[in-house]
Design a protein around this motif. Sequence first.
Motif, PDB file in Angstrom:
ATOM      1  N   ASN A   1       0.829  -1.281  -0.068  1.00 36.53           N
ATOM      2  CA  ASN A   1      -0.045  -0.177   0.149  1.00 36.53           C
ATOM      3  C   ASN A   1       1.017   1.073  -0.016  1.00 36.53           C
ATOM      4  OD1 ASN A   1      -2.108  -1.251   0.073  1.00 36.53           O
ATOM      5  ND2 ASN A   1      -2.766  -0.892   2.054  1.00 36.53           N
TER       6      ASN A   1
ATOM      7  N   SER B   1      -9.573  -5.592  -2.645  1.00 36.66           N
ATOM      8  CA  SER B   1      -8.896  -6.657  -2.091  1.00 36.66           C
ATOM      9  C   SER B   1      -9.879  -7.620  -0.989  1.00 36.66           C
ATOM     10  CB  SER B   1      -7.584  -6.355  -1.428  1.00 36.66           C
ATOM     11  OG  SER B   1      -7.679  -5.563  -0.582  1.00 36.66           O
TER      12      SER B   1
ATOM     13  N   ASP C   1       5.443   6.102   5.147  1.00 37.83           N
ATOM     14  CA  ASP C   1       5.709   6.766   3.573  1.00 37.83           C
ATOM     15  C   ASP C   1       5.484   7.909   3.367  1.00 37.83           C
ATOM     16  OD1 ASP C   1       2.856   7.094   2.179  1.00 37.83           O
ATOM     17  OD2 ASP C   1       2.700   5.299   3.202  1.00 37.83           O
TER      18      ASP C   1
ATOM     19  N   ASN D   1     -11.604   4.581   2.402  1.00 38.75           N
ATOM     20  CA  ASN D   1     -10.723   3.797   1.875  1.00 38.75           C
ATOM     21  C   ASN D   1     -10.552   2.834   3.125  1.00 38.75           C
ATOM     22  OD1 ASN D   1     -10.288   5.089  -0.447  1.00 38.75           O
ATOM     23  ND2 ASN D   1      -8.218   5.678   0.088  1.00 38.75           N
TER      24      ASN D   1
ATOM     25  N   ALA E   1       1.260   4.159  -2.891  1.00 38.91           N
ATOM     26  CA  ALA E   1       1.001   5.823  -2.542  1.00 38.91           C
ATOM     27  C   ALA E   1       2.247   6.408  -2.981  1.00 38.91           C
ATOM     28  CB  ALA E   1       0.881   5.975  -1.072  1.00 38.91           C
TER      29      ALA E   1
ATOM     30  N   ALA F   1     -12.390  -2.783   0.859  1.00 41.82           N
ATOM     31  CA  ALA F   1     -11.645  -2.434  -0.361  1.00 41.82           C
ATOM     32  C   ALA F   1     -11.686  -3.494  -1.427  1.00 41.82           C
ATOM     33  CB  ALA F   1     -10.358  -2.179  -0.011  1.00 41.82           C
TER      34      ALA F   1
ATOM     35  N   ASN G   1      -4.350  -8.782  -5.547  1.00 44.40           N
ATOM     36  CA  ASN G   1      -5.289  -9.532  -4.583  1.00 44.40           C
ATOM     37  C   ASN G   1      -6.023 -10.434  -5.274  1.00 44.40           C
ATOM     38  OD1 ASN G   1      -4.504  -8.261  -2.213  1.00 44.40           O
ATOM     39  ND2 ASN G   1      -5.298  -6.276  -2.820  1.00 44.40           N
TER      40      ASN G   1
ATOM     41  N   GLY H   1      -5.279  -7.119   2.040  1.00 41.66           N
ATOM     42  CA  GLY H   1      -4.769  -5.593   2.159  1.00 41.66           C
ATOM     43  C   GLY H   1      -4.983  -5.340   3.470  1.00 41.66           C
ATOM     44  N   PHE H   2      -5.262  -3.902   3.549  1.00 40.63           N
ATOM     45  CA  PHE H   2      -5.051  -3.088   4.921  1.00 40.63           C
ATOM     46  C   PHE H   2      -5.612  -3.954   6.269  1.00 40.63           C
ATOM     47  CE2 PHE H   2      -7.057  -0.250   8.138  1.00 40.63           C
ATOM     48  CZ  PHE H   2      -5.798   0.519   8.641  1.00 40.63           C
TER      49      PHE H   2
HETATM   50  P1  ADP Z   1      -6.182  -2.298  -1.607  1.00 41.87           P
HETATM   51  O1  ADP Z   1      -4.866  -2.084  -1.407  1.00 41.87           O
HETATM   52  O2  ADP Z   1      -6.399  -3.824  -2.547  1.00 41.87           O
HETATM   53  O3  ADP Z   1      -6.997  -1.057  -2.550  1.00 41.87           O
HETATM   54  P2  ADP Z   1      -6.349  -2.183   1.111  1.00 41.87           P
HETATM   55  O4  ADP Z   1      -7.451  -2.186   2.015  1.00 41.87           O
HETATM   56  O5  ADP Z   1      -4.971  -2.446   1.309  1.00 41.87           O
HETATM   57  O6  ADP Z   1      -6.872  -2.536  -0.263  1.00 41.87           O
HETATM   58  O7  ADP Z   1      -6.379  -0.215   0.945  1.00 41.87           O
HETATM   59  C1  ADP Z   1      -7.558   0.312   0.874  1.00 41.87           C
HETATM   60  C2  ADP Z   1      -6.854   1.637   0.167  1.00 41.87           C
HETATM   61  O8  ADP Z   1      -6.613   2.471   1.186  1.00 41.87           O
HETATM   62  C3  ADP Z   1      -6.131   1.655  -1.004  1.00 41.87           C
HETATM   63  O9  ADP Z   1      -6.628   1.428  -2.207  1.00 41.87           O
HETATM   64  C4  ADP Z   1      -5.237   2.911  -0.911  1.00 41.87           C
HETATM   65  O10 ADP Z   1      -6.174   3.998  -1.721  1.00 41.87           O
HETATM   66  C5  ADP Z   1      -5.553   3.435   0.532  1.00 41.87           C
HETATM   67  N1  ADP Z   1      -4.305   3.401   1.362  1.00 41.87           N
HETATM   68  C6  ADP Z   1      -3.996   2.354   2.060  1.00 41.87           C
HETATM   69  N2  ADP Z   1      -2.588   2.356   2.618  1.00 41.87           N
HETATM   70  C7  ADP Z   1      -2.378   3.624   2.246  1.00 41.87           C
HETATM   71  C8  ADP Z   1      -1.094   4.617   2.222  1.00 41.87           C
HETATM   72  N3  ADP Z   1      -0.269   4.050   2.834  1.00 41.87           N
HETATM   73  N4  ADP Z   1      -1.281   5.653   1.562  1.00 41.87           N
HETATM   74  C9  ADP Z   1      -2.079   6.151   0.863  1.00 41.87           C
HETATM   75  N5  ADP Z   1      -3.411   5.455   0.623  1.00 41.87           N
HETATM   76  C10 ADP Z   1      -3.347   3.999   1.254  1.00 41.87           C
END
Ligand code: ADP
Length: 629
Positions: free
Chosen positions: A35, A97, A77, A90, A39, A95, A338, A121-122
């Motif tokens: 992620n 994934s 980051d 977000n 970014a 999301a 994903n 993901g997150f």
């Molecule tokens: P995915 O990466 O599959 O889209 P995630 O759950 O990992 O799903 O993340 C959801 C969204 O959150 C990402 O698509 C991104 O837009 C945002 N995001 C997550 N981490 C960051 C980050 N470190 N900096 C900026 N945006 C982020």
Amino acid sequence: MRTKQFKSESKKLMDMMINSIYTHKEIFLRELISNASDALDKLYFRSLTDTNVGIAPEDFEIRLEIDKDARTLKIIDNGCGMTEDELDTNLGTIAKSGSQAFRAENEKTENVDIIGQFGVGFYSAFMVSDCVTVESRAYGSDSAYRWKSTGADGYTIEPCDKETVGTVVTLHIKEKTEDENYDEYLDQYRISALVKKYSDYIRHPIKMEFTTKEPIEGKENEYKDVTEIRTLNSMVPLWKKAKNEIKPEEYNAFYKEKYYDYNDPARVIHFKTEGQATYSALLFVPKQPPFDYYTKEYEKGLQLYSKGVLIMEKCGDLLPDHFSFVKGLVDSEDLSLNISREMLQHDNQLKLIAKTLEKKIKNELEKMLKDEREAYEEFFKSFGIQLKFGVYNDYGVHKDSLKDLLLFRSSNEKKYVTFKEYTERMKEGQDTVYYACGETDDKIDMLPQADILRDKGYEFLYLTENVDEFAIKMLGEYDGKKFVNICDDKLDLDSEEEKKKLESENESAKDMFGFMKESIGDKVNAVRFTNKLKKHPVCLTSEGGISLEMEKVLNSMPGAEQNRVKAQLVLEINANHPIAEKLKTLYADDKDTLAKFAKLLYGEACLIGGTGVADPVEHSNLVCELMTK
Ligand code: ADP
């Protein structure tokens, strides 16, 4: 401050993460780093055209910070960041994934696997943390916000102070439990190893402060802490470099380190394609099979990357079984990070890639066979059996594509030959490829039939592996030339004249042979004269599809006890051997002795054929009886 609720699907996914019993929780780091890397990419691309961004390309980075006392691991980051709204949508909503894993969970596929192979993901952060904080300042915004959640109950968002653009994800690592040592995610070595394992080729540097102990000069057994910032990942994947920039040593070192081999690879296949599918592939043909190669435990597959991020450790669908020895990786530009295992199996991109890989591997092996015969023969000693299985498996669908990669030793020089080489140097008028089966070349050489072939100047192939004859039978012919086992009763080397003579001899000895067959019992189907033998008195040949060798192999397979196969055997007697006359005399004068002779000759033929006699005591008693007569 109001606590917001996760959307209902997200809540369920969170529950799944928090209570996950998945054993590879470590993948959370890969997810968060990826992620962060996305970014960074976003802002980096912007910086190429927008001078206001004010960050030099080399300054985009990911930092990891461990605080053991506070039990926190930070992933920092200086990428594009998120606005308040973006934090809400977000991270508050499931999301892309996540929805995939969620769907899989609903369809009751094994969620455990989905988590491992593709991450979620997150939210995977909640597998290892009891509280996750995300502080972010979006590019172009003056204010920063803090998103915080301790689990499925919901999350809060509030303003916070943050000097610079980007995101800080703070994981409060769970307490160690009986089953799970979460403390390892606070260990700098473990974290560094995880970065190497999953995120080595992320194209931005992943940095971490490393503390090591160094001895204090002049003081025995006293140490001081030394800290330095280390970049944990190597960033540029070898396979993304131009081929002409890579030295053979680099390929070799990469192969040995990644695939735990002591030897350099026999062959490196490195290519990139664009168009229908855009990907790089770096493949290796090992010299030696790994110790478990010919066992059930061995799992074929290539590593699958999506834009430099490892998404699957062993993607079996990328390799056909007959090339299961190939090691390596594929890095695709088109696959989503994903994508689930189920989806992968049906992914057309992947099928397309697999097809091209198979072709490339085959071409490479053909090239090796042509240009580096010795190396190819070494390779064949290691993996030839697998190619032969490939010919036989799946009802022979791959046989045509593989047949020219096969080698067999031949009677001419006891060297490996291809079918092509064999057929090109066949005797004039020869329309058959001869082969013989046995445990070893030496034993085959002792077959009575081998003599006569050599005598008449025919070359034959030695088949000494269990799979050999099955593969040959699957092929049936090569270039219009039938394969014939020299022990088959259809082996036909006689001239018309010889055939006629033999036929009449057999005709006149018909009754005698009937008597002999009766004496031996149903172990043989028939007894007759043959011209196939030179000095030997007898041999066994088989009628129908199953040879003696196949009988041996099939009956030694697990479960064969109930369902034994039987070769249809014919006891053939050398028409030109003194024994022929002896038998005729006995048939006229002494049928009792003839019956014993018949049994003995059958025993002899079994011994020569390599199956041994069924009743050695009876056999040796008979020999002694006749010796003392
Ligand atoms: P995915 O990466 O599959 O889209 P995630 O759950 O990992 O799903 O993340 C959801 C969204 O959150 C990402 O698509 C991104 O837009 C945002 N995001 C997550 N981490 C960051 C980050 N470190 N900096 C900026 N945006 C982020």
